[in-house]
Design a protein around this motif. Sequence first.
Motif, PDB file in Angstrom:
ATOM      1  N   ASP A 105       0.839  -1.206   0.000  1.00 22.20           N
ATOM      2  CA  ASP A 105       0.000   0.000   0.000  1.00 22.20           C
ATOM      3  C   ASP A 105       0.873   1.254   0.000  1.00 22.20           C
ATOM      4  O   ASP A 105       0.460   2.318   0.456  1.00 22.20           O
ATOM      5  N   ALA A 106       2.087   1.088  -0.517  1.00 21.25           N
ATOM      6  CA  ALA A 106       3.119   2.109  -0.303  1.00 21.25           C
ATOM      7  C   ALA A 106       3.285   3.052  -1.489  1.00 21.25           C
ATOM      8  O   ALA A 106       2.761   2.850  -2.586  1.00 21.25           O
ATOM      9  N   PHE A 107       4.085   4.082  -1.216  1.00 24.66           N
ATOM     10  CA  PHE A 107       4.507   5.056  -2.212  1.00 24.66           C
ATOM     11  C   PHE A 107       6.038   4.974  -2.232  1.00 24.66           C
ATOM     12  O   PHE A 107       6.717   5.678  -1.485  1.00 24.66           O
ATOM     13  N   HIS A 108       6.545   4.060  -3.074  1.00 26.57           N
ATOM     14  CA  HIS A 108       7.967   3.703  -2.996  1.00 26.57           C
ATOM     15  C   HIS A 108       8.892   4.893  -3.196  1.00 26.57           C
ATOM     16  O   HIS A 108       9.921   5.013  -2.528  1.00 26.57           O
ATOM     17  N   ARG A 109       8.550   5.767  -4.146  1.00 26.27           N
ATOM     18  CA  ARG A 109       9.464   6.872  -4.465  1.00 26.27           C
ATOM     19  C   ARG A 109       9.514   7.894  -3.342  1.00 26.27           C
ATOM     20  O   ARG A 109      10.589   8.344  -2.951  1.00 26.27           O
ATOM     21  N   ASP A 110       8.342   8.256  -2.811  1.00 28.88           N
ATOM     22  CA  ASP A 110       8.326   9.213  -1.688  1.00 28.88           C
ATOM     23  C   ASP A 110       9.014   8.624  -0.465  1.00 28.88           C
ATOM     24  O   ASP A 110       9.803   9.283   0.214  1.00 28.88           O
ATOM     25  N   TRP A 111       8.676   7.375  -0.185  1.00 32.90           N
ATOM     26  CA  TRP A 111       9.196   6.702   1.025  1.00 32.90           C
ATOM     27  C   TRP A 111      10.725   6.642   0.999  1.00 32.90           C
ATOM     28  O   TRP A 111      11.392   6.962   1.987  1.00 32.90           O
ATOM     29  N   SER A 112      11.285   6.243  -0.165  1.00 32.35           N
ATOM     30  CA  SER A 112      12.736   6.009  -0.234  1.00 32.35           C
ATOM     31  C   SER A 112      13.534   7.303  -0.277  1.00 32.35           C
ATOM     32  O   SER A 112      14.764   7.269  -0.160  1.00 32.35           O
ATOM     33  N   THR A 113      12.860   8.435  -0.434  1.00 36.04           N
ATOM     34  CA  THR A 113      13.587   9.709  -0.536  1.00 36.04           C
ATOM     35  C   THR A 113      13.212  10.622   0.643  1.00 36.04           C
ATOM     36  O   THR A 113      13.740  10.483   1.738  1.00 36.04           O
ATOM     37  N   GLY A 114      12.299  11.541   0.411  1.00 39.02           N
ATOM     38  CA  GLY A 114      12.003  12.561   1.417  1.00 39.02           C
ATOM     39  C   GLY A 114      11.477  12.030   2.728  1.00 39.02           C
ATOM     40  O   GLY A 114      11.791  12.569   3.804  1.00 39.02           O
ATOM     41  N   THR A 115      10.677  10.978   2.695  1.00 35.27           N
ATOM     42  CA  THR A 115      10.087  10.482   3.937  1.00 35.27           C
ATOM     43  C   THR A 115      11.158   9.889   4.852  1.00 35.27           C
ATOM     44  O   THR A 115      11.230  10.227   6.037  1.00 35.27           O
ATOM     45  N   LEU A 116      11.996   9.018   4.308  1.00 42.49           N
ATOM     46  CA  LEU A 116      13.065   8.456   5.142  1.00 42.49           C
ATOM     47  C   LEU A 116      14.096   9.526   5.519  1.00 42.49           C
ATOM     48  O   LEU A 116      14.679   9.468   6.609  1.00 42.49           O
ATOM     49  N   ASP A 117      14.312  10.503   4.645  1.00 37.00           N
ATOM     50  CA  ASP A 117      15.207  11.611   5.013  1.00 37.00           C
ATOM     51  C   ASP A 117      14.677  12.324   6.258  1.00 37.00           C
ATOM     52  O   ASP A 117      15.433  12.662   7.162  1.00 37.00           O
ATOM     53  N   ALA A 118      13.359  12.551   6.290  1.00 37.41           N
ATOM     54  CA  ALA A 118      12.756  13.252   7.429  1.00 37.41           C
ATOM     55  C   ALA A 118      12.837  12.413   8.701  1.00 37.41           C
ATOM     56  O   ALA A 118      13.058  12.939   9.795  1.00 37.41           O
ATOM     57  N   VAL A 119      12.654  11.111   8.554  1.00 40.58           N
ATOM     58  CA  VAL A 119      12.776  10.217   9.723  1.00 40.58           C
ATOM     59  C   VAL A 119      14.207  10.271  10.259  1.00 40.58           C
ATOM     60  O   VAL A 119      14.439  10.430  11.456  1.00 40.58           O
ATOM     61  N   LYS A 120      15.166  10.167   9.345  1.00 40.92           N
ATOM     62  CA  LYS A 120      16.575  10.141   9.751  1.00 40.92           C
ATOM     63  C   LYS A 120      16.998  11.463  10.387  1.00 40.92           C
ATOM     64  O   LYS A 120      17.786  11.493  11.339  1.00 40.92           O
ATOM     65  N   ALA A 121      16.446  12.555   9.873  1.00 40.90           N
ATOM     66  CA  ALA A 121      16.841  13.887  10.346  1.00 40.90           C
ATOM     67  C   ALA A 121      16.445  14.128  11.797  1.00 40.90           C
ATOM     68  O   ALA A 121      16.982  15.036  12.438  1.00 40.90           O
ATOM     69  N   LEU A 122      15.521  13.340  12.319  1.00 40.47           N
ATOM     70  CA  LEU A 122      15.163  13.510  13.729  1.00 40.47           C
ATOM     71  C   LEU A 122      16.361  13.212  14.631  1.00 40.47           C
ATOM     72  O   LEU A 122      16.481  13.753  15.725  1.00 40.47           O
ATOM     73  N   GLY A 123      17.252  12.338  14.173  1.00 35.78           N
ATOM     74  CA  GLY A 123      18.454  12.058  14.959  1.00 35.78           C
ATOM     75  C   GLY A 123      18.204  11.192  16.168  1.00 35.78           C
ATOM     76  O   GLY A 123      18.764  11.419  17.247  1.00 35.78           O
ATOM     77  N   ALA A 124      17.381  10.162  16.000  1.00 36.00           N
ATOM     78  CA  ALA A 124      17.052   9.289  17.132  1.00 36.00           C
ATOM     79  C   ALA A 124      18.272   8.508  17.606  1.00 36.00           C
ATOM     80  O   ALA A 124      19.142   8.130  16.812  1.00 36.00           O
ATOM     81  N   GLU A 125      18.295   8.256  18.911  1.00 38.62           N
ATOM     82  CA  GLU A 125      19.339   7.406  19.508  1.00 38.62           C
ATOM     83  C   GLU A 125      18.815   5.991  19.762  1.00 38.62           C
ATOM     84  O   GLU A 125      19.586   5.089  20.064  1.00 38.62           O
ATOM     85  N   ALA A 126      17.501   5.842  19.707  1.00 38.97           N
ATOM     86  CA  ALA A 126      16.889   4.509  19.766  1.00 38.97           C
ATOM     87  C   ALA A 126      15.653   4.539  18.876  1.00 38.97           C
ATOM     88  O   ALA A 126      14.927   5.539  18.845  1.00 38.97           O
ATOM     89  N   LEU A 127      15.448   3.467  18.134  1.00 38.45           N
ATOM     90  CA  LEU A 127      14.335   3.418  17.188  1.00 38.45           C
ATOM     91  C   LEU A 127      13.600   2.087  17.319  1.00 38.45           C
ATOM     92  O   LEU A 127      14.223   1.020  17.270  1.00 38.45           O
ATOM     93  N   VAL A 128      12.293   2.192  17.503  1.00 38.43           N
ATOM     94  CA  VAL A 128      11.426   1.020  17.512  1.00 38.43           C
ATOM     95  C   VAL A 128      10.730   0.989  16.157  1.00 38.43           C
ATOM     96  O   VAL A 128       9.902   1.853  15.864  1.00 38.43           O
TER      97      VAL A 128
END
Length: 320
Positions: A197-220
């Motif tokens: 049910d995904a949006f592969h292009r958005d997910w693999s670029t801007g969406t994951l960039d935004a997740v990574k940019a949070l700078g988490a030290e632990a991720l569930v």
Amino acid sequence: MPVKPFASSADLAEKTETLEVLADGVYALTAEGDPNVGAVEGEDFVVAFEARATPVAAREWLGQLREHTDKPVRYLVLSHYHAVRVLGASAFDATAVVAHEQTRRLIAERGRQDWESEFGRMPRLFKDPGSIPGLTWPDVTFADRLTIDLGGDRGDLVLQHCGRGHTAGDIVAWLPQDRILFAGDLVEAQAALYTGDAFHRDWSTGTLDAVKALGAEALVGGRGAVARGRDAVDAAVEQTRGFLQTMLREVGDVHARGGSVAEAFQAAHAALVEDFGRWPIFEHCMPFDVARLWDELSGIDWPRIWTAQRDREVWDELQG
Ligand SMILES: [Zn+2]
């Protein structure tokens, strides 16, 4: 070659559950690749993250949580609309069920079909399916961001939409004070990705960039072990991105040369099986993942609805 059993219909072995206390009042329950759940204590309430597939399954998780805190659940946060994460909601007696506005739209549009589809794909998760009172409806929705003040000196819990990804309406739950992130199915630490049910292009670029940019030290993540430490968090994000990029490249090549969806399935499977084949639900996911990406590459932006019947047709065509 023996016929592969449909999706996870033959996966009946109970998984070992592990409750981890990630910080004071921050809990994650992982289960060897079954959907993860979590909870965060406020000063006088609890925020629960994800609801499991049935109220009976949810109560088992709540029983473990109740060994740590007896505060009432004020908010139940749903990362997205998938049945195995939402249909247990009634067990929480939450004051408010919180989700993204697109999640409400998707439940209205396809909640019933998704329930039947997911029940057929992974029946083991539906403990006592008769305990499900009906579809789960969010009480509170938002588009970009919603901040919950946890009270006392506990800081905020930030609910954020990072862009389209695993679905149109995924949200993450972020604790800036502890730098802990509940990422839902946007990131999988050691499990294959479901992208039906995904949006592969958005997910693999801007969406994951935004997740990574949070700078988490632990991720569930949605499934698999908790990633601890910045390196492990970044590795989980990049591993998720790698799966998506491999899908885009392999399915994209076959699509561009006018091949068939069956050829695309073979190519993507061959490219991913070495790194991901040993992980939970890889074989289960691949036909649905390739079918959705094929649609996306064909210009179908809004994912088609999975029904129990369409599930079987795609499975027979690609895995049969
Ligand atoms: Zn999901």
